[in-house]
Design an enzyme around this catalytic site. Structure first.
Site, PDB file in Angstrom:
ATOM      1  NE  ARG A 192       0.504  16.498 -54.313  1.00 24.35           N
ATOM      2  CZ  ARG A 192      -0.041  17.889 -53.718  1.00 24.35           C
ATOM      3  NH1 ARG A 192       0.647  18.629 -53.463  1.00 24.35           N
ATOM      4  NH2 ARG A 192      -1.281  17.767 -53.483  1.00 24.35           N
ATOM      5  CE  LYS A 197      -8.128  10.660 -48.551  1.00 24.84           C
ATOM      6  NZ  LYS A 197      -7.832  12.208 -49.068  1.00 24.84           N
TER       7      LYS A 197
END
Ligand code: BES
Ligand code: MN
Ligand code: ZN
Length: 503
Positions: A357, A283
């Site tokens: 996920r 990020k």
């Protein structure tokens, strides 16, 4: 390290509001109402408030605060008038906000005693608005400044809760139980916030697991913590893949509360990424600043189960939390790597920042193997959900309309907000991989939906709902009615849901 919050004693006091000796009394006022503040009767303070209303210096709008020192007709040294907004709109959400604003205002210095006067306006007094008011008061005394050398906020020594005169006959027990509920739920919200606000180096998976175990066991909830060896032997390939880039081992925490004896249980699942750097799909720095909040799902689930147990709710709940760091170490998973998940499905990793996920898939499979009546997962899963719904509304997706409706009903009872996003069959296409059963990212569009579609492959036929709380988990802004930092969102709604749910 992870420490406990300071506790506030809360007790019901049946003195006349005007005779309360606490240095501060909090007096709720409604907007556009001819009535005096709760408990003020025909005191000089009531007259003064009438004049302030005429001059528009005081309106009673939600969260409005007016301090009056040496209030005429009161024994208390100071009164804090707090606006509740209009009576027709006074619901649990408004009550929480008003309570929060009032106590945040007073909690800047240590106070032995504060009194709260309860407005007894409704025919069904005392209802959950009383609980919500106490929840707000409790949350407002706790700030995000966990590591300040001087605490920024202090819980009151004692909160005296004082009903308006003449309203208590026959309702004492109900009132006591709303107060107790407010105390437990308010503390649970604060617990979740504290865990989120804890610096990431102080809540590595093992430490966070130990803290969750501790708070669960205090409430007589049984707790199991899995170490790396156990996670390997359970073949949690998604969790192991994400954790590989960190020098700190992952953990799985399983809490079991049985309030309804034998019979079905509800599974709650929480994402517990204690820091999300993005992994090799790193990020940018600004997006990483608040990534200690990426374990909010786990914190909220743990706090809610603790509250359910302390409230002795007649439900069975099993909570599963997958804890790990998403880092860039030498063993980190790479783009193109393929993970074999708990249920045997293979997943090609094409973005290591879509890690939530991957870790949830394994716990969802494991949870569904144990045949719960339904599964609810909470996860700070996608930035796309924030783009779609903003910072205050959670995305709600799932495979079961009834469960969805029950969650939305719980939301409207608490004032927390969730909005359904569609989970149509054709979305599955987006997750097709050339080399494995699935890939972990969809395309450019509808990211909250493709993420949920991924999760859906791991819950089998069990009724399941997913709350994407990436927006509401964290607040960038600090205001009279809100703190910056972790919000503890959806603790209230989960408790409400569990109250209404005989599994
Ligand atoms: N933890 C983030 C989602 C998030 C973003 C939570 C901002 C709170 C605030 C999640 O793991 C993530 O990085 N998601 C990616 C998915 C993408 C790579 C498909 C995202 O949303 O950008
Ligand atoms: Mn991520
Ligand atoms: Zn994440």
């Amino acid at each position: 390290m992870l420490d406990g919050s300071d506790l506030m004693k809360i007790r019901l006091l049946r003195d006349r509001p005007t005779q309360i000796l606490s240095p501060w009394v909090i007096l709720p006022v409604f907007e556009n109402s001819p009535n005096p503040p709760a408990g003020a009767g025909d005191t000089g303070l009531a007259t003064l408030v009438g004049r302030l209303r005429d001059r528009k210096e005081l309106t009673g709008s939600l969260g409005e605060l007016t301090a009056i020192h040496e209030p005429a007709g009161f024994a208390a040294a100071s009164a804090l008038l707090v606006g509740l907004g209009p009576l027709e709109k006074w619901d649990a959400g408004a009550a929480f906000t008003a309570g929060f604003a009032a106590s945040k205002r007073l909690a800047g210095q240590p106070r032995d005693e504060v009194a709260l006067i309860l407005p007894a306006v409704a025919t069904d007094f005392p209802d959950e608005r009383i609980s919500a008011l106490i929840e707000g008061i409790t949350a407002g005394t706790r700030g995000p400044g966990l590591r300040k050398s001087e605490p920024g906020r202090y819980a009151f020594g004692t909160l005296n809760v004082v009903p308006e005169e003449g309203e208590v006959a026959g309702r004492l027990e109900a009132l006591e139980s709303q107060i107790r509920r407010g105390e437990i739920v308010g503390q649970a919200v604060n617990l979740a916030r504290d865990l989120v606000n804890t610096p990431p180096a102080d809540k590595r998976p093992e430490a966070l697991a130990a803290r969750i175990r501790e708070v669960a066991q205090e409430a007589e909830v049984s707790a199991e913590v899995w170490d790396l060896a156990r996670i390997r032997s359970e073949r949690f390939g998604g969790l192991l893949g994400v954790a590989a880039g960190s020098s700190h081992a992952p953990a799985v925490v399983i809490l079991e509360y049985r309030g309804a004896g034998e019979g079905p249980h509800i599974a709650l699942v929480g994402k517990g990424v204690t820091f999300d750097s993005g992994g090799l799909s790193l990020k940018p720095s600004a997006s990483m600043e608040d990534m200690k909040c990426d374990m909010t799902g786990a914190a909220v689930v743990a706090a809610s189960v603790r509250a359910a147990a302390l409230l002795k709710l007649p439900v069975n709940v099993t909570a599963y939390m997958a804890l790990c760091e998403n880092m860039t170490g030498g063993e980190a998973m790479k783009l193109g790597d393929v993970l074999t998940m708990r249920n045997g499905k293979t997943v090609e990793v094409l973005n290591t920042d879509a890690e939530g996920r991957l870790i949830l898939a394994d716990v969802l499979s494991y949870a569904s193997e144990r045949s719960p009546s339904r599964i609810i997962d909470l996860a700070t899963l996608t930035g796309a959900c924030m783009v779609a719904l903003g910072l205050k509304v959670a995305g709600l997706l799932g495979n079961d309309d009834r469960l969805r409706d029950e969650i939305l009903a719980a939301c409207s009872a608490t004032g927390e907000r969730a909005w359904q996003l569609p989970l149509d069959e054709d979305v599955r296409e987006a997750l097709k991989s050339n080399v494995a059963d699935l890939k972990n990212v969809g395309g450019k569009w509808g990211g909250a939906i493709t993420a949920a579609k991924f999760l859906e492959q791991f819950v089998g036929d069990i009724p399941w709902a997913h709350l994407d709380i990436a927006g509401p988990a964290w607040s960038d802004s600090d205001s009279v009615t809100r703190d910056a930092g972790g919000t503890g969102c959806f603790v209230q709604t989960l408790v409400k849901f569990l109250e209404g749910s005989g599994s």
